[in-house]
Design a protein around this motif. Sequence first.
Motif, PDB file in Angstrom:
ATOM      1  N   ASP A   1      68.248  35.385  62.260  1.00 37.81           N
ATOM      2  CA  ASP A   1      67.406  34.201  62.029  1.00 37.81           C
ATOM      3  C   ASP A   1      67.274  33.883  60.551  1.00 37.81           C
ATOM      4  OD1 ASP A   1      65.939  33.155  64.656  1.00 37.81           O
ATOM      5  OD2 ASP A   1      66.203  35.315  64.840  1.00 37.81           O
ATOM      6  N   GLN A   2      67.082  34.904  59.747  1.00 33.95           N
ATOM      7  CA  GLN A   2      66.931  34.686  58.310  1.00 33.95           C
ATOM      8  C   GLN A   2      68.210  34.108  57.711  1.00 33.95           C
ATOM      9  OE1 GLN A   2      63.920  35.156  56.896  1.00 33.95           O
ATOM     10  NE2 GLN A   2      64.771  34.151  55.080  1.00 33.95           N
TER      11      GLN A   2
ATOM     12  N   LYS B   1      68.447  30.454  58.644  1.00 34.04           N
ATOM     13  CA  LYS B   1      67.474  29.615  57.937  1.00 34.04           C
ATOM     14  C   LYS B   1      67.966  29.225  56.544  1.00 34.04           C
ATOM     15  CE  LYS B   1      63.304  31.474  60.178  1.00 34.04           C
ATOM     16  NZ  LYS B   1      62.084  32.314  59.961  1.00 34.04           N
ATOM     17  N   ASP B   2      68.837  30.027  55.981  1.00 33.61           N
ATOM     18  CA  ASP B   2      69.312  29.805  54.612  1.00 33.61           C
ATOM     19  C   ASP B   2      70.203  28.562  54.571  1.00 33.61           C
ATOM     20  OD1 ASP B   2      70.363  29.868  52.074  1.00 33.61           O
ATOM     21  OD2 ASP B   2      70.872  32.011  52.127  1.00 33.61           O
ATOM     22  N   PRO B   3      69.808  27.517  53.835  1.00 31.68           N
ATOM     23  CA  PRO B   3      70.617  26.288  53.785  1.00 31.68           C
ATOM     24  C   PRO B   3      71.971  26.476  53.116  1.00 31.68           C
ATOM     25  CG  PRO B   3      68.807  26.199  52.200  1.00 31.68           C
ATOM     26  CD  PRO B   3      68.571  27.409  53.044  1.00 31.68           C
TER      27      PRO B   3
ATOM     28  N   LYS C   1      71.173  29.364  69.166  1.00 34.56           N
ATOM     29  CA  LYS C   1      70.245  29.521  68.048  1.00 34.56           C
ATOM     30  C   LYS C   1      70.813  28.875  66.779  1.00 34.56           C
ATOM     31  CE  LYS C   1      68.021  33.355  67.815  1.00 34.56           C
ATOM     32  NZ  LYS C   1      67.635  34.788  67.614  1.00 34.56           N
TER      33      LYS C   1
ATOM     34  N   TYR D   1      69.548  25.518  64.339  1.00 34.12           N
ATOM     35  CA  TYR D   1      69.395  25.518  62.883  1.00 34.12           C
ATOM     36  C   TYR D   1      70.346  24.523  62.204  1.00 34.12           C
ATOM     37  CZ  TYR D   1      66.301  29.609  62.756  1.00 34.12           C
ATOM     38  OH  TYR D   1      65.236  30.472  62.889  1.00 34.12           O
TER      39      TYR D   1
ATOM     40  N   LYS E   1      73.724  24.482  62.228  1.00 35.26           N
ATOM     41  CA  LYS E   1      74.945  25.055  61.655  1.00 35.26           C
ATOM     42  C   LYS E   1      76.174  24.566  62.406  1.00 35.26           C
ATOM     43  CE  LYS E   1      72.237  27.341  58.984  1.00 35.26           C
ATOM     44  NZ  LYS E   1      72.028  26.876  57.587  1.00 35.26           N
TER      45      LYS E   1
END
Length: 383
Positions: free
Chosen positions: A75-76, A79-81, A101, A105, A107
């Motif tokens: 998840d982390q 989350k990173d753009p 998932k 986000y 991706k």
Amino acid sequence: MATHTVGIVMNGVTGRMGTNQHLIRSILAIREQGGVLLPNEDVIMPEPILVGRNEKKLQALAEKHGLSRWSTDLDQCLKDPANTIYFDSQTTRLRADSIKKAIKYGKHIYCEKPTATDLHSALELAQLAREAGVKNGVVQDKLFLPGLIKLKRLIDSGFFGHILSVRMEFGYWVFEGDWQPSQRPSWNYRKEDGGGMIVDMFAHWRYILDNLFGNVRAVSSLGATHIPKRVDEQGQSYTCTADDAAYATFELDGGIIVQCNSSWAVRVNREDLLTIQVDGTEGSAVAGLRDCKTQHRVNTPRPTWNPDIPNPFDFKEQWEYVPDNQVFDNAFKVQWEAFLKHVVNDDPFPWDLLEGAKGTQLSELALQSWHERRWVDVPELKI
């Protein structure tokens, strides 16, 4: 000249295929060559972060190849753009949930096949990606092998005339794990873990047949579990619940008939682990992973059936090899470069999640054919 740095979340690359083909021979090889060059002389530079569940394996793999980015927190990473692509080479049963998932986000998705354990889930992934507007692709590596590229060259040139039939032989002996370690992980032979020859390999056969010869329209398949017990990585005996061989016939557009034998319980007496023979009115060819040889109509010998005398022909010497005529790069790397160009430069990339779902569709229908002992039609797949 500008450099486009593309962060890639690489999930499941501690496994054999993920490490060797996707990390070392694709992403790291692209970095070592200075990135992917675009027509305007811009460069795409992939920046991987390794993700998985085993911290020790991830750290060791990253350190071995000089990478600083690795994590057990998917998840982390999502989350990173800075990370714009999610790549998945986990076991099949884990893949769909992780891709969902990543789509949430925003991706772009690139993944191994099968994309899911069932057709409904595979189509759901394709639909979710389309609705989210994210670019997506599925590994279809065998299309980029030298032998199949040469075979496609023959098809496009009209060498075969009207193609009549295709015969595919695939597989080798996978050791049972008792007196020699197995060459494949034990989950491959457990149905409950997503294993099985039909689930694993028919996804490959679907894209090969569709892209080279014509859409698959019907299938008749028989599976088998030839080796009932094997020994796992911990030395424990287990019961094989998945098929380790499949014997199938496919009908394609134009009436082309394909016979396909796939087995992890066969000792190889052919020129390669995969051979594809194509017979047409004007000529024939046999392709392996790297080589391809032909026999044209005018060079076809006239053998005579006479079992009372020794065979006077060396049939294998009567074929002519197709020359390379180009430098062939690693098949996985070639498709990775194409997907990176698709993401950054919007180059065409037809091998999307819907194409991946077609492989799962064929696997399901082949299993249905086996269980019902009949031909099954393959309907057109849409979302």
